[in-house]
Write a protein that holds these residues in place. Structure first.
Motif, short mmCIF file in Angstrom:
data_model
loop_
_atom_site.label_atom_id
_atom_site.label_comp_id
_atom_site.label_asym_id
_atom_site.label_seq_id
_atom_site.Cartn_x
_atom_site.Cartn_y
_atom_site.Cartn_z
N PHE A 255 0.83 -1.20 0.00
CA PHE A 255 0.00 0.00 0.00
C PHE A 255 0.87 1.26 0.00
O PHE A 255 0.63 2.19 -0.76
N LEU A 256 1.90 1.24 0.85
CA LEU A 256 2.78 2.40 0.92
C LEU A 256 3.46 2.64 -0.43
O LEU A 256 3.59 3.77 -0.88
N LEU A 257 3.86 1.53 -1.09
CA LEU A 257 4.51 1.65 -2.39
C LEU A 257 3.56 2.28 -3.41
O LEU A 257 3.91 3.25 -4.11
N VAL A 258 2.33 1.74 -3.49
CA VAL A 258 1.36 2.27 -4.45
C VAL A 258 1.03 3.73 -4.11
O VAL A 258 0.94 4.58 -5.00
N ASP A 259 0.91 4.01 -2.83
CA ASP A 259 0.62 5.38 -2.40
C ASP A 259 1.73 6.32 -2.84
O ASP A 259 1.47 7.41 -3.36
N GLY A 260 2.97 5.88 -2.65
CA GLY A 260 4.10 6.72 -3.05
C GLY A 260 4.14 6.94 -4.56
O GLY A 260 4.33 8.06 -5.02
#
Ligand SMILES: Nc1ncnc2c1ncn2[C@@H]1O[C@H](COP(=O)(O)OP(=O)(O)OP(=O)(O)O)[C@@H](O)[C@H]1O
Ligand SMILES: [Mg+2]
Lengths: 260, 263
Positions: B236-241
């Motif tokens: 999720f953090l990766l996609v958010d970034g």
């Protein structure tokens, strides 16, 4: 430099724009259409090629609506009646909305190029011209800024730049200088006055609140009445001394003379 | 103020989590629950350290499935959204059908996919993609259908055609929405991959869980569960970034978090 040869030297008689008996009604909200608004009533307006026409009138009298109709944009839901021939639909006009309409996902320079891209201008030519205009409009150095990083007046200038860049024969400008300080405004006025309209077979309709601006820039000033908007005065600006014209305009704008 | 917020956002939940863990540990020890029912967290932690070196391939498999499935789902969802926005007849005929298919939870389709596509990566990727494409599609379609009239009028007022409307306004306006859908999809992706692995496969966290279940190794299952949670969070953090990078025009929104309204 990009106007096509076909727009050169049109017959003097043919108006660039014309509406006659234009009435625009907005249906009211709710099921029983309470509060329907008649924005314009029986408006006749003719703009000749090479002419600069200013439209003034009190807030809410239908100036923006008139300009929209001239641009061929019927406000959704509105009833429009009347004759409009030679309305600047399609490829001959460039309309600048009262709200700047900048695209938030494009930086300043790409935003300025939107009109050029629609007009199918050569990319390199458009880019060079845009950069030159950024200088002239006092926007140099902000080519890569996002619209939300610009001030209200800068956004307006950018929107004007976008509208003028493709060199369309007809310009429809809705209060392009509303958010500018007096000095920047004068500079922009000078730039607009320097456009060679007649020579290139062009025409401008400018909506403004400023009577002096209208007198400075326009060949003709059209005064709309309070809602429903009607043409109460259609004044040719005399070349020699505008004091009389100014008085006439103020009188038409404020017939009861309350503000005087 | 700032100290107080940090306290509320970081320290307080961490403390609550710690209390839960301690309660679990104490409860299990006092009640003499057998480890194949519920092992204490200390044992789970020990098992985690033990099995960590063995989990590399499983994690890699699951992440591959989830990542590829997410990409495929996002691309398909965005393409379909574009077709729906560009052609009204596609919208009229296809969109209701696509919406109707969502009444079938995608994991229900897993056995079919395995029958059709075998035991390898493919059925899992397809399942993740099926799960991921719908949120992306809906978010993008909604964003394209509700573009700001100010922008489409501006383009029309400069002589723009429908093609210009699409490229200059509709498509870019859909990007933040589609990315929002992708964020939602990212939270489902690893779970969908693991469920598909439960049914068949040679490696993956789901396979690891099934093997552990057969051996009554509850501690290993719990390690896998924790790992799925961590991986989902990281994804999720990766996609958010990536979403932030892809939409640099978006203003950093005011920090507003539930429970932090000053009123
Ligand atoms: N989309 C719309 N729906 C309903 N009513 C509208 C709409 N647009 C304009 N109107 C109404 O039409 C009238 C004229 O609006 P318009 O925007 O043309 O005024 P204006 O002369 O440009 O005013 P201003 O100087 O404040 O910009 C207003 O009373 C407004 O309420
Ligand atoms: Mg207006």
């Amino acid at each position: 430099m990009t106007t096509s040869p076909s727009t050169e030297a049109p017959t003097a008689a043919a108006p660039a724009l014309e509406v006659a008996g234009l009435t625009v009604t907005f249906p009211g909200t709710g099921r029983r259409a309470v509060g329907a608004v008649v924005a314009l009533q029986e408006v006749d307006l003719e703009v000749a090629v090479g002419e600069f026409v200013a439209v003034v009138g009190p807030s809410g009298c239908g100036k923006s609506t008139l300009l929209r109709v001239l641009a061929g944009l019927t406000p959704p839901g509105a009833t429009v009646t009347g004759r409009s021939t030679g309305t600047a639909c399609g490829r001959s006009a460039a309309w600048m909305p009262q709200r700047d309409g900048l695209l938030p996902w494009r930086r300043a320079l790409p935003n300025a190029l939107v009109g050029a891209r629609i007009a199918g201008m050569d990319r390199a030519v458009a880019d060079a011209r845009a950069r030159a205009l950024f200088d002239e409009f006092g926007l140099a150095g902000f080519e890569r800024a996002w619209p939300h990083e610009l001030s209200g007046g800068m956004r307006q200038r950018l929107a004007l730049l976008r509208t003028c860049l493709p060199g369309r024969p007809i310009l429809l400008l809705d209060e392009p200088f509303g958010a500018l300080d007096a000095i920047t405004r004068r500079r922009m006025n000078a730039w607009l006055a320097g456009l060679d309209l007649a020579g290139r077979g062009r025409a401008v309709v400018l909506v403004t609140h400023d009577v002096d601006e209208a007198l400075l820039l326009a060949d003709r000033v059209v005064v709309l009445s309070d809602r429903p908007g009607r043409v109460v005065l259609d004044l040719r600006v005399p070349r020699d001394g505008t004091a009389g014209a100014r008085r006439a305009l103020l009188e038409a704008l404020d017939p009861a003379g309350e503000a005087r | 103020m700032l100290v107080r917020h940090r306290w509320r956002r970081v320290v307080a939940p961490a403390a609550a989590g710690l209390v839960l863990l301690v309660g679990w540990e104490v409860g299990v020890r006092l009640s003499d629950l057998p480890a194949f029912v519920l092992p204490p967290p200390s044992q789970v932690a020990r098992t985690a350290v033990e099995v960590a070196p063995l989990l590399g391939t499983d994690v890699a498999t699951t992440l591959t499935e989830a990542g590829l499935g997410l990409v495929v789902g996002a691309v398909v969802g965005l393409l379909l959204a574009v077709l729906i926005a560009a052609f009204p007849w596609v919208s009229d005929t296809l969109y209701p059908l696509v919406t109707l298919t969502q009444t079938v939870p995608t994991v229900v389709l897993a056995p079919l996919l395995i029958l059709w596509a075998g035991f390898g990566l493919l059925p899992k990727i397809v399942l993740v993609a099926l799960t991921a494409f719908f949120p992306v599609l809906v978010a993008a379609v909604t964003a394209m259908a509700t573009v700001d009239a100010e922008h489409s009028e501006m383009v029309a007022g400069l002589g723009g055609t429908r093609r210009h409307q699409f490229w200059l306004v509709q498509l870019p306006a859909s990007v933040p929405g589609a990315l929002g859908g992708l964020r939602v999809a990212a939270t489902y992706a690893i779970g969908a991959a693991v469920v598909a692995e439960y049914l068949a496969g040679q490696s993956g966290l789901g396979v690891f869980v099934q093997r552990s279940r057969k051996g009554y190794e509850v501690d290993q299952i719990l390690v896998a569960v924790a790992l799925v949670a961590v991986l989902t969070g990281l994804l999720f953090l990766l996609v958010d970034g990536l979403a932030r990078l892809a939409t640099p025009w978006q203003r950093p929104s005011l920090p507003s978090r539930p429970g932090r309204t000053p009123l």
